[in-house]
Design an enzyme around this catalytic site. Structure first.
Site, short mmCIF file in Angstrom:
data_model
loop_
_atom_site.label_atom_id
_atom_site.label_comp_id
_atom_site.label_asym_id
_atom_site.label_seq_id
_atom_site.Cartn_x
_atom_site.Cartn_y
_atom_site.Cartn_z
N TYR A 121 54.54 102.81 77.22
CA TYR A 121 55.40 102.02 78.11
C TYR A 121 55.14 102.35 79.59
O TYR A 121 55.28 101.47 80.44
CB TYR A 121 56.88 102.17 77.73
CG TYR A 121 57.20 101.37 76.48
CD1 TYR A 121 57.37 99.99 76.56
CD2 TYR A 121 57.26 101.97 75.24
CE1 TYR A 121 57.60 99.24 75.44
CE2 TYR A 121 57.49 101.23 74.10
CZ TYR A 121 57.66 99.86 74.20
OH TYR A 121 57.89 99.10 73.08
N ARG A 151 52.42 100.03 80.45
CA ARG A 151 52.92 98.64 80.58
C ARG A 151 53.67 98.49 81.91
O ARG A 151 53.54 97.48 82.59
CB ARG A 151 53.86 98.27 79.44
CG ARG A 151 53.35 98.50 78.02
CD ARG A 151 52.47 97.37 77.53
NE ARG A 151 51.17 97.36 78.18
CZ ARG A 151 50.21 98.26 77.97
NH1 ARG A 151 50.38 99.27 77.12
NH2 ARG A 151 49.05 98.18 78.61
N ASN A 159 60.94 88.76 77.13
CA ASN A 159 59.94 89.55 77.86
C ASN A 159 60.60 90.73 78.57
O ASN A 159 61.71 90.63 79.07
CB ASN A 159 59.20 88.68 78.86
CG ASN A 159 58.44 87.56 78.15
OD1 ASN A 159 58.21 87.63 76.95
ND2 ASN A 159 58.08 86.53 78.90
N VAL A 160 59.84 91.82 78.65
CA VAL A 160 60.35 93.01 79.32
C VAL A 160 59.74 93.14 80.71
O VAL A 160 60.00 94.11 81.43
CB VAL A 160 60.12 94.28 78.46
CG1 VAL A 160 60.92 94.19 77.18
CG2 VAL A 160 58.63 94.48 78.14
N HIS A 192 65.57 91.81 75.19
CA HIS A 192 64.80 92.95 74.66
C HIS A 192 64.64 94.07 75.68
O HIS A 192 63.78 94.93 75.53
CB HIS A 192 63.42 92.48 74.17
CG HIS A 192 63.48 91.64 72.93
ND1 HIS A 192 62.42 90.91 72.45
CD2 HIS A 192 64.51 91.39 72.07
CE1 HIS A 192 62.78 90.26 71.35
NE2 HIS A 192 64.04 90.53 71.11
N CYS A 217 67.29 112.81 84.41
CA CYS A 217 68.14 111.64 84.66
C CYS A 217 68.82 111.83 86.02
O CYS A 217 69.39 112.90 86.28
CB CYS A 217 69.19 111.53 83.55
SG CYS A 217 70.52 110.39 83.94
N THR A 223 56.81 81.23 72.89
CA THR A 223 57.20 82.24 71.88
C THR A 223 56.78 81.75 70.50
O THR A 223 56.87 80.56 70.20
CB THR A 223 58.71 82.57 71.96
OG1 THR A 223 59.04 83.46 70.89
CG2 THR A 223 59.59 81.34 71.88
N ASN A 283 54.79 75.13 74.07
CA ASN A 283 54.00 76.27 73.59
C ASN A 283 52.53 75.87 73.48
O ASN A 283 52.22 74.70 73.31
CB ASN A 283 54.53 76.73 72.22
CG ASN A 283 54.25 78.20 71.95
OD1 ASN A 283 54.51 79.05 72.81
ND2 ASN A 283 53.73 78.52 70.78
N ALA A 324 51.56 77.08 79.46
CA ALA A 324 52.87 77.08 80.14
C ALA A 324 52.74 76.66 81.60
O ALA A 324 53.62 75.99 82.13
CB ALA A 324 53.51 78.46 80.03
N1 APR Z 1 51.20 79.02 77.43
C1 APR Z 1 52.13 78.77 76.47
N2 APR Z 1 52.20 79.45 75.33
C2 APR Z 1 51.30 80.42 75.13
C3 APR Z 1 50.31 80.75 76.09
C4 APR Z 1 50.27 80.00 77.28
N3 APR Z 1 49.37 80.22 78.23
N4 APR Z 1 49.56 81.77 75.60
C5 APR Z 1 50.08 82.07 74.41
N5 APR Z 1 51.12 81.26 74.10
C6 APR Z 1 51.97 81.24 72.92
C7 APR Z 1 51.24 81.63 71.65
O1 APR Z 1 50.67 80.49 71.05
C8 APR Z 1 52.37 82.21 70.80
O2 APR Z 1 53.01 81.21 70.02
O3 APR Z 1 52.95 82.23 73.11
C9 APR Z 1 53.35 82.74 71.85
C10 APR Z 1 53.43 84.25 71.97
O4 APR Z 1 53.93 84.76 70.77
P1 APR Z 1 54.15 86.33 70.55
O5 APR Z 1 52.91 87.04 70.93
O6 APR Z 1 54.63 86.51 69.15
O7 APR Z 1 55.29 86.71 71.61
P2 APR Z 1 56.86 86.53 71.49
O8 APR Z 1 57.20 85.32 70.71
O9 APR Z 1 57.39 86.65 72.87
O10 APR Z 1 57.26 87.82 70.68
C11 APR Z 1 58.62 88.04 70.41
O11 APR Z 1 58.17 90.14 69.40
O12 APR Z 1 57.08 92.22 69.33
C12 APR Z 1 58.21 91.54 69.69
O13 APR Z 1 59.76 92.33 71.21
C13 APR Z 1 58.54 91.69 71.15
O14 APR Z 1 59.67 90.14 72.61
C14 APR Z 1 58.65 90.27 71.64
C15 APR Z 1 58.93 89.49 70.37
#
Ligand code: APR
Length: 232
Positions: free
Chosen positions: A52, A55, A88-89, A105, A132, A172, A194, A212
């Protein structure tokens, strides 16, 4: 019109932050279960803290993109009628100018002391065990909701979804709950933006595919042009 926008890793992808599930199932070279669970932290706190720390440090090398900026522009127009709920973090929504952002999250730039239970804005590494600022004990952990932990502020999100006219999901994969269920909690119209259809794409009234940085500004322009329109 009341709008709730859910964002995931896809909205930050074009800023240079990797998503979780797009390539080889690894996240920055790690199995998420080995760095993003309370068990992983108990087993090897140094590994998890360093992960982290990296990150957090990476945030200073990236910038918000056109999609983050478009949502900030939408907030300027809608004010309190827009809520961004993000998985997102990172801090890219805030750096684009959004104020009504809820991080379910947690946030990289926050540290949580497990002794005094106080959260502190944090930009430095945690792996070297800094005290802390509140109680002086070296028990700061990343303020991240790991797998198996309870997401933040679900009552607030549930209320917002219950009362919204439009729910939009951006970038997502739709496989992590509870966010994957928000489309079912939403009372208004529903739209997915997406790169590809998510796991829950067919639950949305409309699903648009593309990056996006193209889809979000386009949708915001559309909404601002025709503010009374509630169905996508
Ligand atoms: N524009 C739009 N969508 C996109 C782009 C882009 N440029 N690049 C990737 N994606 C899409 C992918 O197709 C995918 O469906 O974004 C999505 C990302 O999915 P994940 O990697 O699973 O991320 P997320 O859905 O945010 O994950 C949810 O999982 O591990 C945990 O806590 C973590 O918050 C996270 C949660």
């Amino acid at each position: 019109m009341r709008v709730v926008v859910l964002t995931g890793a896809g909205i930050s992808a074009e800023s240079g932050l990797s998503t979780f599930r797009d390539s080889d199932g690894l996240w920055e070279g790690h199995d998420p279960m080995q760095v993003a669970t309370p068990e992983a932290y108990a087993d090897d706190p140094g590994l998890v803290q360093r992960f982290y720390d990296d990150r957090r440090a990476a945030l200073s090398r990236v910038e918000p993109n056109a999609a983050h900026h478009a949502l900030a522009r939408l907030e300027e127009a809608l004010g309190d009628d827009l809520l961004v709920v993000t998985q997102n973090v990172d801090d890219l929504h805030e750096r684009a100018g959004s104020r009504r952002v809820h991080h379910i999250h947690g946030r990289l730039r926050s540290a949580w002391c497990t002794t005094c239970d106080v959260r502190h804005e944090w930009d430095a590494p945690l792996a070297d065990g800094p005290p802390c600022p509140g109680c002086g004990v070296s028990t700061l952990r990343p303020d991240i909701v790991w797998f198996g932990e309870v997401p933040y502020g679900m009552a607030l999100v549930e209320q917002a979804l219950w009362h919204c006219d439009l729910f939009v999901s951006v970038g997502t994969s739709g496989v992590v709950y509870p966010a994957a269920a928000f489309v079912h909690w939403a009372r208004g119209a529903t739209l997915e933006l997406n790169l590809e259809p998510s796991a829950g794409a067919t639950d949305f009234a409309e699903s648009r595919q593309g990056p996006a940085t193209r889809l979000v500004p386009g949708w915001v322009d559309e909404l601002l042009r025709d503010g009374s329109r509630t169905s996508p």
